[in-house]
Design a protein around this motif. Structure first.
Motif, short mmCIF file in Angstrom:
data_model
loop_
_atom_site.label_atom_id
_atom_site.label_comp_id
_atom_site.label_asym_id
_atom_site.label_seq_id
_atom_site.Cartn_x
_atom_site.Cartn_y
_atom_site.Cartn_z
N ASP A 42 66.60 71.85 74.69
CA ASP A 42 67.63 72.85 74.90
C ASP A 42 67.07 74.25 75.11
OD1 ASP A 42 66.68 73.34 72.39
OD2 ASP A 42 68.61 73.10 71.36
N ASN A 43 65.80 74.33 75.50
CA ASN A 43 65.16 75.63 75.75
C ASN A 43 65.23 75.95 77.25
OD1 ASN A 43 63.63 77.91 75.90
ND2 ASN A 43 61.76 77.02 75.03
N PRO A 44 66.01 76.96 77.66
CA PRO A 44 66.14 77.26 79.09
C PRO A 44 64.83 77.73 79.73
CG PRO A 44 67.16 78.98 77.77
CD PRO A 44 66.82 77.86 76.83
N PRO A 52 65.20 82.56 82.33
CA PRO A 52 65.96 81.78 81.34
C PRO A 52 67.27 82.45 80.95
CG PRO A 52 64.08 82.85 80.31
CD PRO A 52 63.91 83.03 81.78
N ALA A 53 67.31 83.80 81.02
CA ALA A 53 68.53 84.52 80.64
C ALA A 53 69.68 84.22 81.59
CB ALA A 53 68.26 86.02 80.59
N LYS A 56 71.31 81.09 80.44
CA LYS A 56 72.10 81.34 79.24
C LYS A 56 73.45 81.95 79.61
CE LYS A 56 68.42 81.95 75.80
NZ LYS A 56 67.80 82.90 74.83
N GLU A 57 73.45 82.84 80.59
CA GLU A 57 74.72 83.46 81.00
C GLU A 57 75.73 82.44 81.49
OE1 GLU A 57 73.32 87.94 82.47
OE2 GLU A 57 73.77 86.38 83.95
N GLY A 59 75.99 79.43 80.39
CA GLY A 59 76.34 78.47 79.34
C GLY A 59 75.42 77.26 79.32
N PHE A 60 74.13 77.45 79.57
CA PHE A 60 73.17 76.34 79.53
C PHE A 60 73.19 75.69 78.16
CE2 PHE A 60 68.95 74.96 78.19
CZ PHE A 60 68.64 74.01 79.17
N HIS A 61 73.16 74.34 78.17
CA HIS A 61 73.18 73.60 76.89
C HIS A 61 71.92 72.78 76.66
CE1 HIS A 61 74.27 70.32 74.08
NE2 HIS A 61 74.84 71.32 73.45
#
Length: 350
Positions: A42-44, A52-53, A56-57, A59-61
């Motif tokens: 679960d690490n983008p 990676p940010a 996250k914006e 909604g990466f799971h």
């Protein structure tokens, strides 16, 4: 027992936690066999070390990458799951480039040589092929069918992209943005401060696309805010900070701010911007008419229908049993029923 109760509570509070233990990618598809799982987690940053940010914006799971083989050939598949379809669609529009060719895989796809990017539901897939064949797209369509899907509200696509005009749009330049990192990545003509993501966050949706006419080109940006009052306030800010840009025009339609800047003739930009108008979708949950279930007249008609059916059944059974008795008495007299003349008792009371 306590551990089981705790685990159950975690799953109830976060349903996506259940998916983390499941495999995103199938064991096989279209004859391709999974040879090994390279990465899962679960690490983008393991999916996109550079941005990676951005993930996250949206909604990466979680993600999974694996290598598939079929004979001497191999494919590397990387799949990223998001909280909803909006996240997968938004990430797809950001990573897709104008040089990519459109493909018919999943809900949307694009390709560049041996790399094919597509999404289905809330899963984004990046496939790297050893070589492209006539069956590559067909094979990946089979893979798309085996991907897990979102349900309920998480399965609904955003409707903001539908407001972009299609005439003269440059293929592959439309981007759906809900955060400052993605906005900077797509080189939009507006900034996150102008959108004011710090205050409104993902409630400020941005959709942009390029439009061209021969060598001239402009970019349209649509920003939708939670209310029309916010949109009116932000429109003033956009006009104050962007008025010196070439070919800048703007307008507001309800909660949407429409902006355009570039080299296209002003008349063409005005026509494109003028074609964008807010269209509210109204759903009415109250019944606007009497339904068959709640109609008393239908109930009465049904009751009389049932009575008629019972009457017909009664007549039919009466004819059958009565006719049978008559026939038995006629052709087999006294065999099943004795005459009652001898059993009659008479009293002479004169």
């Amino acid at each position: 027992m306590k551990r089981f109760a705790l685990l159950l509570a975690v799953f109830c509070l976060n349903p996506l936690a259940v998916f983390a233990a499941d495999s995103l990618l199938p064991q096989n598809f279209a004859g391709w066999e999974k040879s090994k799982t390279a990465k899962q987690g679960d690490n983008p940053a393991l999916v996109d070390p550079a941005f990676p940010a951005v993930l996250k914006e949206y909604g990466f799971h979680d993600f999974e990458s694996a290598e598939y083989t079929r004979g001497e050939r191999h494919i590397t598949i990387k799949a990223a799951r998001f909280a909803n379809v909006t996240g997968a669609y938004g990430a797809f529009t950001v990573y897709r480039t104008a040089e990519m060719q459109r493909e018919e895989i999943g809900a949307g796809a694009a390709s560049a040589n041996a790399r094919i990017l597509f999404y289905r539901s809330n899963v984004l897939v990046d496939a790297s092929l050893d070589k492209v064949t006539a069956m590559s797209a067909s094979d990946l369509r089979e893979l798309a069918k085996d991907l897990p899907v979102a349900h309920g509200n998480d399965a609904t696509l955003p409707n903001l992209p539908g407001y972009l005009p299609k005439e003269r749009a440059v293929l592959g330049t439309s981007h759906y943005v809900i955060g400052p990192e993605a906005l900077a990545l797509v080189h939009a003509p507006i900034t996150s401060d102008q959108v004011n993501y710090q205050k409104y966050g993902p409630d400020a949706e941005v959709m942009l696309s390029d439009y061209k006419d021969q060598a001239q080109r402009s970019t349209m940006v649509i920003v939708r805010y939670p209310t029309r009052e916010i949109a009116a306030e932000r429109l003033k800010n956009f006009e104050a900070t962007m008025q010196n840009l070439p070919g800048f025009i703007s307008k507001r339609s309800e909660s949407m701010v429409i902006l355009m800047t570039g080299d296209l003739p002003m008349s063409e930009e005005k026509a494109l911007v003028g074609s964008v108008n807010f269209d509210a979708t109204v759903s009415w949950t109250e019944a606007t008419s009497v339904t068959p279930r709640n109609n008393v007249g239908n109930l009465i008609v049904a009751a009389f229908g049932l009575i008629g059916i019972l009457l017909v059944i009664g007549v039919v059974f009466g004819v059958v049993f009565g006719g049978a008795r008559v026939l038995v008495q006629r052709y087999l007299p006294g065999r099943f029923h004795k005459g009652d003349e001898g059993d009659f008792t008479s009293l002479d009371l004169r």
